[in-house]
Motif scaffolding. Sequence first.
Motif, short mmCIF file in Angstrom:
data_model
loop_
_atom_site.label_atom_id
_atom_site.label_comp_id
_atom_site.label_asym_id
_atom_site.label_seq_id
_atom_site.Cartn_x
_atom_site.Cartn_y
_atom_site.Cartn_z
N UNK A 270 0.83 -1.20 0.00
CA UNK A 270 0.00 0.00 0.00
C UNK A 270 0.87 1.26 0.00
N UNK A 271 1.91 1.27 0.80
CA UNK A 271 2.82 2.42 0.89
C UNK A 271 3.51 2.66 -0.45
N UNK A 272 3.96 1.60 -1.10
CA UNK A 272 4.60 1.75 -2.42
C UNK A 272 3.60 2.28 -3.44
N UNK A 273 2.38 1.74 -3.42
CA UNK A 273 1.35 2.21 -4.34
C UNK A 273 1.07 3.70 -4.10
N UNK A 274 0.90 4.08 -2.85
CA UNK A 274 0.57 5.47 -2.51
C UNK A 274 1.67 6.41 -2.98
N UNK A 275 2.92 6.05 -2.70
CA UNK A 275 4.04 6.90 -3.13
C UNK A 275 4.07 7.01 -4.66
N UNK A 276 3.82 5.91 -5.34
CA UNK A 276 3.78 5.92 -6.80
C UNK A 276 2.65 6.78 -7.34
N UNK A 277 1.50 6.69 -6.69
CA UNK A 277 0.35 7.49 -7.11
C UNK A 277 0.67 8.97 -6.97
N UNK A 278 1.20 9.36 -5.83
CA UNK A 278 1.53 10.76 -5.59
C UNK A 278 2.57 11.24 -6.60
N UNK A 279 3.58 10.43 -6.88
CA UNK A 279 4.63 10.81 -7.83
C UNK A 279 4.07 10.96 -9.24
N UNK A 280 3.08 10.16 -9.59
CA UNK A 280 2.53 10.22 -10.95
C UNK A 280 1.38 11.23 -11.09
N UNK A 281 1.02 11.87 -10.00
CA UNK A 281 -0.04 12.89 -10.02
C UNK A 281 0.44 14.16 -9.30
N UNK A 282 1.51 14.78 -9.80
CA UNK A 282 2.08 15.93 -9.08
C UNK A 282 1.14 17.13 -9.01
N UNK A 283 0.15 17.17 -9.88
CA UNK A 283 -0.77 18.31 -9.90
C UNK A 283 -1.93 18.15 -8.91
N UNK A 284 -2.04 17.00 -8.26
CA UNK A 284 -3.13 16.76 -7.32
C UNK A 284 -2.63 17.00 -5.90
N UNK A 285 -3.19 17.99 -5.24
CA UNK A 285 -2.80 18.28 -3.86
C UNK A 285 -3.56 17.37 -2.91
N UNK A 286 -2.88 16.93 -1.86
CA UNK A 286 -3.54 16.15 -0.82
C UNK A 286 -3.63 14.66 -1.08
N UNK A 287 -3.07 14.18 -2.15
CA UNK A 287 -3.08 12.75 -2.42
C UNK A 287 -4.35 12.27 -3.09
N UNK A 288 -4.48 10.97 -3.25
CA UNK A 288 -5.64 10.42 -3.95
C UNK A 288 -6.92 10.61 -3.13
N UNK A 289 -8.04 10.60 -3.82
CA UNK A 289 -9.33 10.73 -3.13
C UNK A 289 -9.60 9.48 -2.30
N UNK A 290 -10.52 9.60 -1.37
CA UNK A 290 -10.87 8.45 -0.53
C UNK A 290 -11.34 7.27 -1.39
N UNK A 291 -12.08 7.55 -2.46
CA UNK A 291 -12.57 6.47 -3.33
C UNK A 291 -11.41 5.73 -3.99
N UNK A 292 -10.40 6.47 -4.43
CA UNK A 292 -9.23 5.84 -5.06
C UNK A 292 -8.47 5.02 -4.03
N UNK A 293 -8.29 5.56 -2.84
CA UNK A 293 -7.60 4.83 -1.77
C UNK A 293 -8.37 3.56 -1.42
N UNK A 294 -9.67 3.71 -1.18
CA UNK A 294 -10.49 2.56 -0.77
C UNK A 294 -10.51 1.45 -1.82
N UNK A 295 -10.31 1.82 -3.08
CA UNK A 295 -10.33 0.81 -4.14
C UNK A 295 -9.05 -0.03 -4.18
#
Length: 191
Positions: free
Chosen positions: A56-81
């Motif tokens: 999960x930590x690796x996925x989260x870090x990868x998501x944040x790195x690939x979405x530099x324009x999104x502040x605050x990280x992925x939405x709850x729906x994306x996380x929960x999925x």
Amino acid sequence: MDKEDAAELMDAQEQISAGSLASRVEVVRTLLEAHQDAAAFGVISIPELGAAWCRYTQWYAGWVASHPDVEGGPSDDVVDAHVDSWAGTLIFSIPSQEYLRDLLLHLVEAAPDDVLPSVAARFVEDYVWDGEECLAWVEQQCAASERFRRTLTHAWLWSDMSESSFARLEAAARVPLANPNRHRSDNDPNE
């Protein structure tokens, strides 16, 4: 929870623990949704929780790195999925210092190298305090494990730790440790 409910929960946990990992993860998700976090720890092992949290930590870090324009990280729906999002939730309900120590030791040895900074930020920073029992335990782990020492170097130990305790941790780590408040003066007007 009365004694009868507790007994039923124990029986259910024994049956579940014999089930597949996927079925146990579904039980953990259900327990988390019902705010029964403590019961979830009886369903999943430390190695299973550790492995899921690392993924999960690796996925989260990868998501944040690939979405530099999104502040605050992925939405709850994306996380929960995410298949391992339960682990990212469960680690905020660690039931005891002993469990935290066991999980920390497991993660230090089993986590991929790119996850060690997150292990330090989430577990070491939350666990290490300015007390003899804790300091002695950290010194013991540092003496036994190069990976523990390396993990410790990623932690920001900037709480109310005394200079002498911080010095003990640096000596145990065998390298300078990060501490953003280390050279602050109580009289510094720029704080």
